[in-house]
Design a protein around this motif. Structure first.
Motif, PDB file in Angstrom:
ATOM      1  N   ASP A 200       0.582  -1.298   0.010  1.00  0.00           N
ATOM      2  CA  ASP A 200       0.028  -0.197   0.026  1.00  0.00           C
ATOM      3  C   ASP A 200       0.906   1.099  -0.023  1.00  0.00           C
ATOM      4  OD1 ASP A 200       0.999   0.117   2.587  1.00  0.00           O
ATOM      5  OD2 ASP A 200      -0.980  -0.073   3.554  1.00  0.00           O
TER       6      ASP A 200
ATOM      7  N   HIS B  62      -0.604   4.356  -1.548  1.00  0.00           N
ATOM      8  CA  HIS B  62      -1.300   4.223  -2.991  1.00  0.00           C
ATOM      9  C   HIS B  62      -2.389   3.004  -2.242  1.00  0.00           C
ATOM     10  CE1 HIS B  62       0.896   0.480  -3.445  1.00  0.00           C
ATOM     11  NE2 HIS B  62       1.956   0.945  -3.314  1.00  0.00           N
ATOM     12  N   PRO B  63      -3.351   2.858  -3.250  1.00  0.00           N
ATOM     13  CA  PRO B  63      -4.501   1.738  -2.924  1.00  0.00           C
ATOM     14  C   PRO B  63      -3.468   0.470  -2.788  1.00  0.00           C
ATOM     15  CG  PRO B  63      -4.902   3.023  -5.245  1.00  0.00           C
ATOM     16  CD  PRO B  63      -3.395   3.479  -4.784  1.00  0.00           C
ATOM     17  N   ARG B  64      -4.067  -0.324  -1.848  1.00  0.00           N
ATOM     18  CA  ARG B  64      -3.549  -1.576  -1.577  1.00  0.00           C
ATOM     19  C   ARG B  64      -3.836  -2.660  -2.737  1.00  0.00           C
ATOM     20  NH1 ARG B  64      -4.360  -4.505   3.930  1.00  0.00           N
ATOM     21  NH2 ARG B  64      -3.030  -2.786   4.467  1.00  0.00           N
TER      22      ARG B  64
END
Length: 60
Positions: free
Chosen positions: A21, A29-31
């Motif tokens: 992540d 950032h998004p997982r």
């Protein structure tokens, strides 16, 4: 004067599936879930962090 960027981080892991992540809370950032390849390595497509399977670990 030029700024030399830090090299991407490398983490040694004991499983062939990992989550990334970005590790920086709200600045990350998004997982994403990543599967290590046949060579026992994978790079995160967002932050370029490299995950490497430990030599003594068995890929499942």
């Amino acid at each position: 004067m030029s700024v030399i960027p830090e090299p991407p981080e490398t983490e040694v892991v004991t499983t062939n599936r990992v989550a990334c992540d970005g590790g920086e809370g709200a600045l990350g950032h998004p997982r994403v879930w990543l599967s290590l390849g046949e060579d026992g390595e994978v790079e995160c497509p967002y932050c370029d962090k490299k995950f490497v399977l430990a030599k003594d670990a068995k890929a499942h």
